[in-house]
Design an enzyme around this catalytic site. Structure first.
Site, PDB file in Angstrom:
ATOM      1  N   GLY A  12      55.707  -4.157 120.304  1.00 48.81           N
ATOM      2  CA  GLY A  12      54.638  -4.156 119.301  1.00 48.81           C
ATOM      3  C   GLY A  12      53.450  -4.974 119.742  1.00 48.81           C
ATOM      4  O   GLY A  12      53.162  -5.077 120.938  1.00 48.81           O
ATOM      5  N   GLY A  15      54.688  -7.833 122.031  1.00 50.62           N
ATOM      6  CA  GLY A  15      55.326  -7.296 123.228  1.00 50.62           C
ATOM      7  C   GLY A  15      54.338  -6.700 124.214  1.00 50.62           C
ATOM      8  O   GLY A  15      54.454  -6.917 125.436  1.00 50.62           O
ATOM      9  N   ASP A  34      61.705  -0.581 123.008  1.00 55.46           N
ATOM     10  CA  ASP A  34      61.489  -0.494 121.570  1.00 55.46           C
ATOM     11  C   ASP A  34      62.343   0.657 121.043  1.00 55.46           C
ATOM     12  O   ASP A  34      62.833   1.491 121.820  1.00 55.46           O
ATOM     13  CB  ASP A  34      60.000  -0.260 121.257  1.00 55.46           C
ATOM     14  CG  ASP A  34      59.617  -0.740 119.867  1.00 55.46           C
ATOM     15  OD1 ASP A  34      58.900  -1.744 119.753  1.00 55.46           O
ATOM     16  OD2 ASP A  34      60.069  -0.102 118.882  1.00 55.46           O
ATOM     17  N   ARG A  89      57.326 -16.497 106.229  1.00 58.15           N
ATOM     18  CA  ARG A  89      58.167 -16.121 107.376  1.00 58.15           C
ATOM     19  C   ARG A  89      59.597 -15.867 106.877  1.00 58.15           C
ATOM     20  O   ARG A  89      60.271 -14.970 107.350  1.00 58.15           O
ATOM     21  CB  ARG A  89      58.174 -17.225 108.432  1.00 58.15           C
ATOM     22  CG  ARG A  89      56.830 -17.449 109.126  1.00 58.15           C
ATOM     23  CD  ARG A  89      56.913 -18.627 110.101  1.00 58.15           C
ATOM     24  NE  ARG A  89      55.677 -18.850 110.847  1.00 58.15           N
ATOM     25  CZ  ARG A  89      54.706 -19.656 110.452  1.00 58.15           C
ATOM     26  NH1 ARG A  89      54.807 -20.285 109.282  1.00 58.15           N
ATOM     27  NH2 ARG A  89      53.615 -19.837 111.180  1.00 58.15           N
ATOM     28  N   SER A 120      60.970 -13.572 117.198  1.00 60.17           N
ATOM     29  CA  SER A 120      60.962 -12.958 115.852  1.00 60.17           C
ATOM     30  C   SER A 120      61.156 -13.995 114.752  1.00 60.17           C
ATOM     31  O   SER A 120      61.891 -14.981 114.932  1.00 60.17           O
ATOM     32  CB  SER A 120      62.086 -11.914 115.754  1.00 60.17           C
ATOM     33  OG  SER A 120      62.027 -11.026 116.850  1.00 60.17           O
ATOM     34  N   HIS A 176      59.865 -23.742 112.415  1.00 59.48           N
ATOM     35  CA  HIS A 176      58.615 -22.982 112.570  1.00 59.48           C
ATOM     36  C   HIS A 176      58.235 -22.450 111.200  1.00 59.48           C
ATOM     37  O   HIS A 176      58.571 -21.339 110.827  1.00 59.48           O
ATOM     38  CB  HIS A 176      58.806 -21.833 113.554  1.00 59.48           C
ATOM     39  CG  HIS A 176      57.543 -21.057 113.796  1.00 59.48           C
ATOM     40  ND1 HIS A 176      56.349 -21.651 114.130  1.00 59.48           N
ATOM     41  CD2 HIS A 176      57.294 -19.725 113.738  1.00 59.48           C
ATOM     42  CE1 HIS A 176      55.434 -20.731 114.278  1.00 59.48           C
ATOM     43  NE2 HIS A 176      55.981 -19.536 114.053  1.00 59.48           N
TER      44      HIS A 176
HETATM   45  O1  TXD Z   1      55.462 -17.805 117.330  1.00 63.14           O
HETATM   46  C1  TXD Z   1      56.268 -17.147 116.682  1.00 63.14           C
HETATM   47  N1  TXD Z   1      57.594 -17.328 116.824  1.00 63.14           N
HETATM   48  C2  TXD Z   1      55.770 -16.098 115.698  1.00 63.14           C
HETATM   49  C3  TXD Z   1      56.631 -14.865 115.746  1.00 63.14           C
HETATM   50  C4  TXD Z   1      54.343 -15.799 115.847  1.00 63.14           C
HETATM   51  C5  TXD Z   1      53.846 -14.600 115.376  1.00 63.14           C
HETATM   52  C6  TXD Z   1      54.711 -13.444 115.030  1.00 63.14           C
HETATM   53  N2  TXD Z   1      56.102 -13.824 114.876  1.00 63.14           N
HETATM   54  C7  TXD Z   1      57.078 -12.759 114.682  1.00 63.14           C
HETATM   55  O2  TXD Z   1      57.265 -11.970 115.862  1.00 63.14           O
HETATM   56  C8  TXD Z   1      56.711 -11.758 113.630  1.00 63.14           C
HETATM   57  O3  TXD Z   1      56.890 -12.305 112.335  1.00 63.14           O
HETATM   58  C9  TXD Z   1      57.691 -10.654 113.941  1.00 63.14           C
HETATM   59  O4  TXD Z   1      58.958 -10.984 113.419  1.00 63.14           O
HETATM   60  C10 TXD Z   1      57.782 -10.698 115.466  1.00 63.14           C
HETATM   61  C11 TXD Z   1      57.009  -9.619 116.154  1.00 63.14           C
HETATM   62  O5  TXD Z   1      55.669  -9.683 115.786  1.00 63.14           O
HETATM   63  P1  TXD Z   1      54.688  -8.451 116.207  1.00 63.14           P
HETATM   64  O6  TXD Z   1      53.348  -8.759 115.685  1.00 63.14           O
HETATM   65  O7  TXD Z   1      54.892  -8.124 117.660  1.00 63.14           O
HETATM   66  O8  TXD Z   1      55.306  -7.282 115.319  1.00 63.14           O
HETATM   67  P2  TXD Z   1      55.154  -5.689 115.566  1.00 63.14           P
HETATM   68  O9  TXD Z   1      53.847  -5.375 116.182  1.00 63.14           O
HETATM   69  O10 TXD Z   1      55.576  -5.047 114.288  1.00 63.14           O
HETATM   70  O11 TXD Z   1      56.278  -5.406 116.673  1.00 63.14           O
HETATM   71  C12 TXD Z   1      57.630  -5.465 116.362  1.00 63.14           C
HETATM   72  C13 TXD Z   1      58.297  -4.341 117.137  1.00 63.14           C
HETATM   73  C14 TXD Z   1      57.859  -2.941 116.658  1.00 63.14           C
HETATM   74  O12 TXD Z   1      57.275  -2.219 117.728  1.00 63.14           O
HETATM   75  C15 TXD Z   1      59.149  -2.301 116.189  1.00 63.14           C
HETATM   76  O13 TXD Z   1      59.242  -0.925 116.469  1.00 63.14           O
HETATM   77  C16 TXD Z   1      60.164  -3.082 116.998  1.00 63.14           C
HETATM   78  O14 TXD Z   1      59.697  -4.413 116.945  1.00 63.14           O
HETATM   79  N3  TXD Z   1      61.515  -3.009 116.453  1.00 63.14           N
HETATM   80  C17 TXD Z   1      62.598  -3.031 117.219  1.00 63.14           C
HETATM   81  N4  TXD Z   1      62.705  -3.190 118.555  1.00 63.14           N
HETATM   82  C18 TXD Z   1      63.972  -3.185 119.019  1.00 63.14           C
HETATM   83  N5  TXD Z   1      65.081  -3.031 118.247  1.00 63.14           N
HETATM   84  C19 TXD Z   1      64.974  -2.883 116.927  1.00 63.14           C
HETATM   85  N6  TXD Z   1      66.071  -2.719 116.141  1.00 63.14           N
HETATM   86  C20 TXD Z   1      63.686  -2.873 116.348  1.00 63.14           C
HETATM   87  N7  TXD Z   1      63.218  -2.750 115.083  1.00 63.14           N
HETATM   88  C21 TXD Z   1      61.886  -2.836 115.168  1.00 63.14           C
END
Ligand code: TXD
Length: 309
Positions: A12, A15, A34, A89, A120, A176
Protein backbone atom coordinates in the site's frame (compact mmCIF):
# COMPACT_ATOMS: atom_id res chain seq x y z
CA UNK A 1 27.14 -13.78 -3.86
CA UNK A 2 23.36 -13.31 -3.89
CA UNK A 3 22.02 -9.93 -2.88
CA UNK A 4 20.09 -9.77 0.41
CA UNK A 5 16.32 -10.03 0.09
CA UNK A 6 13.73 -7.92 1.90
CA UNK A 7 10.09 -8.90 1.57
CA UNK A 8 7.43 -6.25 2.12
CA UNK A 9 4.06 -7.61 3.25
CA UNK A 10 1.64 -4.90 2.21
CA UNK A 11 2.03 -3.00 -1.07
CA UNK A 12 0.00 0.00 0.00
CA UNK A 13 1.01 3.56 0.66
CA UNK A 14 3.91 2.68 2.95
CA UNK A 15 4.92 -0.53 1.14
CA UNK A 16 5.33 1.24 -2.18
CA UNK A 17 7.63 3.87 -0.69
CA UNK A 18 9.60 1.22 1.21
CA UNK A 19 10.25 -0.68 -2.02
CA UNK A 20 11.44 2.49 -3.72
CA UNK A 21 13.76 3.47 -0.83
CA UNK A 22 15.32 0.00 -0.56
CA UNK A 23 16.28 -0.22 -4.23
CA UNK A 24 17.44 3.41 -4.33
CA UNK A 25 19.79 2.60 -1.41
CA UNK A 26 20.89 -0.60 -3.26
CA UNK A 27 20.22 -2.34 0.06
CA UNK A 28 18.52 -5.54 -1.19
CA UNK A 29 16.29 -7.09 -3.79
CA UNK A 30 12.64 -6.56 -2.84
CA UNK A 31 9.68 -8.91 -2.96
CA UNK A 32 6.50 -6.85 -2.67
CA UNK A 33 3.51 -8.90 -1.46
CA UNK A 34 -0.15 -8.00 -1.20
CA UNK A 35 -3.47 -9.84 -1.25
CA UNK A 36 -4.83 -7.48 -3.91
CA UNK A 37 -4.24 -8.96 -7.37
CA UNK A 38 -2.11 -6.73 -9.54
CA UNK A 39 -1.27 -4.11 -6.90
CA UNK A 40 2.20 -5.42 -5.95
CA UNK A 41 2.93 -6.45 -9.54
CA UNK A 42 1.99 -3.01 -10.87
CA UNK A 43 4.00 -1.12 -8.26
CA UNK A 44 6.98 -3.44 -8.83
CA UNK A 45 6.90 -2.86 -12.56
CA UNK A 46 6.64 0.91 -12.13
CA UNK A 47 9.58 1.01 -9.68
CA UNK A 48 11.69 -1.28 -11.92
CA UNK A 49 11.14 1.21 -14.72
CA UNK A 50 12.94 3.79 -12.58
CA UNK A 51 16.03 1.64 -11.79
CA UNK A 52 17.90 3.09 -14.73
CA UNK A 53 17.33 6.64 -13.50
CA UNK A 54 18.49 5.66 -10.01
CA UNK A 55 21.47 3.66 -11.25
CA UNK A 56 20.62 0.63 -9.12
CA UNK A 57 20.61 -3.09 -9.99
CA UNK A 58 18.37 -4.11 -7.11
CA UNK A 59 14.96 -5.14 -8.39
CA UNK A 60 11.39 -5.42 -7.10
CA UNK A 61 9.23 -8.51 -7.68
CA UNK A 62 5.48 -8.17 -7.08
CA UNK A 63 3.53 -11.18 -5.91
CA UNK A 64 0.38 -12.51 -4.24
CA UNK A 65 2.17 -15.65 -3.08
CA UNK A 66 4.22 -16.12 0.07
CA UNK A 67 6.26 -18.78 -1.73
CA UNK A 68 7.88 -15.98 -3.71
CA UNK A 69 9.13 -14.43 -0.43
CA UNK A 70 10.91 -17.64 0.61
CA UNK A 71 14.42 -17.20 1.96
CA UNK A 72 14.00 -13.52 2.79
CA UNK A 73 16.45 -12.02 5.27
CA UNK A 74 14.04 -9.38 6.51
CA UNK A 75 10.30 -8.82 6.32
CA UNK A 76 8.65 -5.47 6.87
CA UNK A 77 4.91 -5.80 7.56
CA UNK A 78 2.48 -2.99 6.74
CA UNK A 79 -0.48 -5.24 5.94
CA UNK A 80 -3.66 -3.88 7.46
CA UNK A 81 -6.04 -1.00 7.49
CA UNK A 82 -4.84 2.55 8.08
CA UNK A 83 -6.66 5.15 10.14
CA UNK A 84 -9.18 7.59 8.78
CA UNK A 85 -9.95 10.93 10.50
CA UNK A 86 -11.60 10.39 13.87
CA UNK A 87 -10.12 6.89 14.30
CA UNK A 88 -7.57 5.99 16.94
CA UNK A 89 -4.78 3.50 16.21
CA UNK A 90 -6.47 1.16 18.69
CA UNK A 91 -9.66 1.14 16.57
CA UNK A 92 -7.74 -0.97 14.05
CA UNK A 93 -7.03 -3.77 16.55
CA UNK A 94 -9.51 -6.50 15.64
CA UNK A 95 -9.30 -6.11 11.87
CA UNK A 96 -5.54 -5.92 11.76
CA UNK A 97 -5.15 -8.76 14.25
CA UNK A 98 -6.92 -11.07 11.83
CA UNK A 99 -4.60 -9.92 9.07
CA UNK A 100 -1.54 -10.39 11.32
CA UNK A 101 -2.52 -14.03 11.86
CA UNK A 102 -2.42 -14.67 8.09
CA UNK A 103 0.83 -12.77 7.67
CA UNK A 104 2.62 -14.49 10.56
CA UNK A 105 1.68 -17.92 9.18
CA UNK A 106 2.85 -16.97 5.71
CA UNK A 107 6.20 -15.68 6.96
CA UNK A 108 6.79 -18.66 9.26
CA UNK A 109 6.31 -21.11 6.38
CA UNK A 110 8.30 -19.14 3.82
CA UNK A 111 11.29 -17.86 5.83
CA UNK A 112 11.57 -19.40 9.32
CA UNK A 113 14.92 -17.66 10.00
CA UNK A 114 13.93 -14.13 8.97
CA UNK A 115 13.91 -10.93 11.02
CA UNK A 116 10.46 -9.32 11.05
CA UNK A 117 9.83 -5.60 11.45
CA UNK A 118 6.17 -4.79 12.08
CA UNK A 119 4.71 -1.41 11.13
CA UNK A 120 0.94 -2.09 11.14
CA UNK A 121 -1.15 -0.43 13.83
CA UNK A 122 -1.96 -0.64 16.65
CA UNK A 123 1.77 -1.23 16.57
CA UNK A 124 2.54 -2.57 20.04
CA UNK A 125 -0.30 -5.10 19.79
CA UNK A 126 0.52 -6.12 16.22
CA UNK A 127 4.18 -6.79 16.93
CA UNK A 128 3.16 -8.83 19.99
CA UNK A 129 0.76 -10.87 17.85
CA UNK A 130 3.46 -11.39 15.21
CA UNK A 131 5.85 -12.80 17.82
CA UNK A 132 3.24 -15.03 19.41
CA UNK A 133 1.79 -16.42 16.16
CA UNK A 134 5.07 -16.81 14.25
CA UNK A 135 6.79 -18.42 17.25
CA UNK A 136 9.97 -16.58 16.28
CA UNK A 137 12.40 -15.61 19.09
CA UNK A 138 11.50 -12.11 20.33
CA UNK A 139 14.89 -10.76 19.24
CA UNK A 140 13.85 -11.35 15.60
CA UNK A 141 10.48 -9.60 15.88
CA UNK A 142 10.29 -5.89 16.63
CA UNK A 143 8.24 -2.88 15.70
CA UNK A 144 8.61 0.52 14.08
CA UNK A 145 7.26 3.41 16.11
CA UNK A 146 9.94 5.25 18.05
CA UNK A 147 12.16 5.94 15.03
CA UNK A 148 9.29 7.83 13.40
CA UNK A 149 8.11 9.51 16.61
CA UNK A 150 11.71 10.57 17.39
CA UNK A 151 12.15 11.87 13.83
CA UNK A 152 9.05 14.01 14.35
CA UNK A 153 10.52 15.28 17.65
CA UNK A 154 13.82 16.09 15.87
CA UNK A 155 12.06 17.93 13.05
CA UNK A 156 9.94 20.14 15.31
CA UNK A 157 13.01 21.08 17.39
CA UNK A 158 15.09 21.73 14.25
CA UNK A 159 12.28 23.82 12.74
CA UNK A 160 11.97 25.92 15.92
CA UNK A 161 15.74 26.48 16.25
CA UNK A 162 16.60 26.78 12.56
CA UNK A 163 19.10 23.92 12.74
CA UNK A 164 19.52 20.70 10.71
CA UNK A 165 17.23 17.85 11.85
CA UNK A 166 20.23 15.48 11.55
CA UNK A 167 21.95 17.42 14.37
CA UNK A 168 19.08 17.07 16.79
CA UNK A 169 19.40 14.12 19.17
CA UNK A 170 15.96 13.16 20.48
CA UNK A 171 14.22 10.02 21.64
CA UNK A 172 10.62 8.94 22.16
CA UNK A 173 9.90 5.82 24.23
CA UNK A 174 6.77 3.90 25.24
CA UNK A 175 3.76 2.81 23.24
CA UNK A 176 3.06 4.11 19.73
CA UNK A 177 0.07 6.22 20.56
CA UNK A 178 -1.13 9.15 22.67
CA UNK A 179 0.80 7.74 25.66
CA UNK A 180 4.17 7.84 23.86
CA UNK A 181 6.97 9.37 25.98
CA UNK A 182 9.16 12.03 24.34
CA UNK A 183 12.17 12.71 26.62
CA UNK A 184 13.09 16.42 26.32
CA UNK A 185 15.60 16.05 29.18
CA UNK A 186 17.69 13.82 26.87
CA UNK A 187 17.30 16.03 23.80
CA UNK A 188 20.22 18.09 22.51
CA UNK A 189 21.47 19.84 19.41
CA UNK A 190 24.67 17.88 19.00
CA UNK A 191 25.45 18.09 22.70
CA UNK A 192 23.90 21.48 23.41
CA UNK A 193 21.03 20.63 25.79
CA UNK A 194 17.59 21.58 24.50
CA UNK A 195 16.80 23.07 27.90
CA UNK A 196 19.54 25.64 27.28
CA UNK A 197 18.06 26.57 23.90
CA UNK A 198 14.32 26.68 24.57
CA UNK A 199 12.06 27.59 27.47
CA UNK A 200 9.78 25.03 29.11
CA UNK A 201 6.61 26.31 27.43
CA UNK A 202 8.14 25.95 23.96
CA UNK A 203 9.46 22.47 24.78
CA UNK A 204 6.10 21.36 26.18
CA UNK A 205 4.37 22.61 23.03
CA UNK A 206 6.73 20.54 20.87
CA UNK A 207 6.23 17.44 23.04
CA UNK A 208 2.47 17.79 22.64
CA UNK A 209 2.79 18.23 18.87
CA UNK A 210 4.99 15.11 18.62
CA UNK A 211 2.35 13.06 20.46
CA UNK A 212 -0.35 14.31 18.07
CA UNK A 213 1.72 14.38 14.86
CA UNK A 214 0.28 11.16 13.44
CA UNK A 215 -3.25 12.42 13.93
CA UNK A 216 -2.27 15.80 12.48
CA UNK A 217 -1.19 14.13 9.22
CA UNK A 218 -4.33 11.94 9.16
CA UNK A 219 -6.50 15.02 9.63
CA UNK A 220 -4.78 16.85 6.77
CA UNK A 221 -4.67 13.91 4.33
CA UNK A 222 -8.24 12.80 5.19
CA UNK A 223 -7.77 9.58 3.13
CA UNK A 224 -5.14 7.75 5.21
CA UNK A 225 -2.14 8.17 7.48
CA UNK A 226 1.48 9.17 7.10
CA UNK A 227 3.38 6.92 4.70
CA UNK A 228 6.69 8.47 3.55
CA UNK A 229 8.09 8.94 7.07
CA UNK A 230 7.03 5.49 8.36
CA UNK A 231 8.58 4.00 5.23
CA UNK A 232 11.85 5.87 5.81
CA UNK A 233 11.92 4.88 9.49
CA UNK A 234 11.27 1.17 8.89
CA UNK A 235 13.79 0.99 6.02
CA UNK A 236 16.44 2.53 8.29
CA UNK A 237 15.76 -0.28 10.78
CA UNK A 238 15.95 -2.93 8.05
CA UNK A 239 19.21 -1.41 6.81
CA UNK A 240 20.74 -1.82 10.29
CA UNK A 241 19.82 -5.53 10.16
CA UNK A 242 20.98 -6.16 6.57
CA UNK A 243 24.30 -4.28 7.02
CA UNK A 244 24.72 -5.28 10.67
CA UNK A 245 25.17 -1.58 11.50
CA UNK A 246 24.62 -1.95 15.29
CA UNK A 247 22.55 1.27 15.27
CA UNK A 248 20.88 2.26 18.54
CA UNK A 249 17.30 3.23 17.77
CA UNK A 250 14.02 3.43 19.72
CA UNK A 251 11.97 0.39 18.66
CA UNK A 252 9.07 -1.64 20.02
CA UNK A 253 11.01 -4.49 21.58
CA UNK A 254 10.10 -7.50 23.74
CA UNK A 255 10.64 -6.60 27.40
CA UNK A 256 11.57 -9.19 30.00
CA UNK A 257 12.02 -7.03 33.09
CA UNK A 258 13.53 -3.97 31.47
CA UNK A 259 11.85 -0.68 32.46
CA UNK A 260 9.82 -2.67 34.99
CA UNK A 261 7.90 -4.43 32.21
CA UNK A 262 7.64 -8.10 31.23
CA UNK A 263 5.83 -9.97 28.49
CA UNK A 264 5.03 -6.89 26.41
CA UNK A 265 6.43 -4.94 23.48
CA UNK A 266 7.15 -1.27 24.07
CA UNK A 267 9.36 1.42 22.60
CA UNK A 268 12.83 1.41 24.15
CA UNK A 269 16.38 2.14 22.91
CA UNK A 270 17.76 -1.01 21.27
CA UNK A 271 20.86 -2.02 19.32
CA UNK A 272 19.88 -3.41 15.90
CA UNK A 273 22.15 -5.75 13.97
CA UNK A 274 22.04 -8.92 11.87
CA UNK A 275 20.38 -10.77 14.74
CA UNK A 276 17.62 -8.16 15.09
CA UNK A 277 17.36 -6.69 18.60
CA UNK A 278 20.80 -7.44 20.05
CA UNK A 279 20.73 -5.30 23.18
CA UNK A 280 18.26 -3.19 25.17
CA UNK A 281 19.52 0.01 26.80
CA UNK A 282 17.93 1.14 30.06
CA UNK A 283 17.84 4.88 30.77
CA UNK A 284 17.76 6.25 34.31
CA UNK A 285 14.37 8.01 34.22
CA UNK A 286 13.38 10.73 36.66
CA UNK A 287 10.12 10.54 38.62
CA UNK A 288 7.99 12.31 36.00
CA UNK A 289 9.46 10.26 33.14
CA UNK A 290 8.90 7.03 35.09
CA UNK A 291 5.24 8.03 35.64
CA UNK A 292 4.75 8.62 31.90
CA UNK A 293 6.42 5.29 31.03
CA UNK A 294 4.20 3.47 33.54
CA UNK A 295 1.09 5.07 32.02
CA UNK A 296 2.27 4.04 28.56
CA UNK A 297 2.98 0.51 29.79
CA UNK A 298 -0.50 0.30 31.31
CA UNK A 299 -2.02 1.30 27.95
CA UNK A 300 0.03 -1.26 26.04
CA UNK A 301 -0.78 -4.02 28.57
CA UNK A 302 -4.50 -3.20 28.26
CA UNK A 303 -4.26 -3.30 24.45
CA UNK A 304 -2.41 -6.62 24.48
CA UNK A 305 -4.85 -8.10 27.02
CA UNK A 306 -7.56 -7.56 24.39
CA UNK A 307 -5.82 -9.87 21.95
CA UNK A 308 -7.34 -13.32 21.48
CA UNK A 309 -4.72 -15.38 19.62
O1 TXD B 1 4.87 4.17 12.24
C1 TXD B 1 3.94 3.37 12.30
N1 TXD B 1 4.08 2.19 12.92
C2 TXD B 1 2.60 3.72 11.68
C3 TXD B 1 2.00 2.52 11.00
C4 TXD B 1 2.66 4.89 10.80
C5 TXD B 1 1.69 5.07 9.83
C6 TXD B 1 0.78 3.98 9.38
N2 TXD B 1 0.76 2.87 10.31
C7 TXD B 1 0.02 1.67 9.93
O2 TXD B 1 0.66 0.96 8.86
C8 TXD B 1 -1.36 1.93 9.42
O3 TXD B 1 -2.24 2.25 10.48
C9 TXD B 1 -1.68 0.60 8.78
O4 TXD B 1 -2.04 -0.33 9.78
C10 TXD B 1 -0.33 0.17 8.20
C11 TXD B 1 -0.22 0.36 6.72
O5 TXD B 1 -0.44 1.69 6.40
P1 TXD B 1 -0.62 2.09 4.83
O6 TXD B 1 -0.85 3.54 4.76
O7 TXD B 1 0.48 1.45 4.02
O8 TXD B 1 -1.99 1.35 4.50
P2 TXD B 1 -2.54 0.91 3.05
O9 TXD B 1 -2.09 1.86 2.00
O10 TXD B 1 -3.99 0.62 3.24
O11 TXD B 1 -1.77 -0.47 2.79
C12 TXD B 1 -2.08 -1.61 3.52
C13 TXD B 1 -1.99 -2.78 2.54
C14 TXD B 1 -3.06 -2.72 1.43
O12 TXD B 1 -2.45 -2.67 0.16
C15 TXD B 1 -3.85 -4.00 1.63
O13 TXD B 1 -4.28 -4.60 0.43
C16 TXD B 1 -2.82 -4.86 2.33
O14 TXD B 1 -2.19 -3.99 3.24
N3 TXD B 1 -3.40 -5.99 3.04
C17 TXD B 1 -2.78 -7.16 3.16
N4 TXD B 1 -1.54 -7.52 2.76
C18 TXD B 1 -1.20 -8.79 3.07
N5 TXD B 1 -2.01 -9.67 3.72
C19 TXD B 1 -3.23 -9.31 4.12
N6 TXD B 1 -4.05 -10.18 4.76
C20 TXD B 1 -3.67 -8.00 3.84
N7 TXD B 1 -4.81 -7.31 4.10
C21 TXD B 1 -4.62 -6.09 3.60
Amino acid sequence: MARPRISLIGAGNIGGVQAQLIVQKQLADVVLFDVVEGLPQGKALDINHALDAWGTSCTVTGTNSYEDTAGSDVYIVTAGLARKPGMSRDDLLSTNLGIMRQVAEGIRKASPDAVVIVVSNPLDAMVYAMKEISGFPPQRVFGQAGVLDSARFKFFVAEALGVAPRDVVAIVLGGHGDTMVPLPRHCSVNGVPLTELMDKAAIDAIVERVQGAGGEVVGLLKTGSAFVSPAAASVAMAESVILDQKRVLPCAAWLDGEYGASGVYMGVPVQIGAGGVERIFEIELDASEKKLMQASLAHVEKLISGIEL
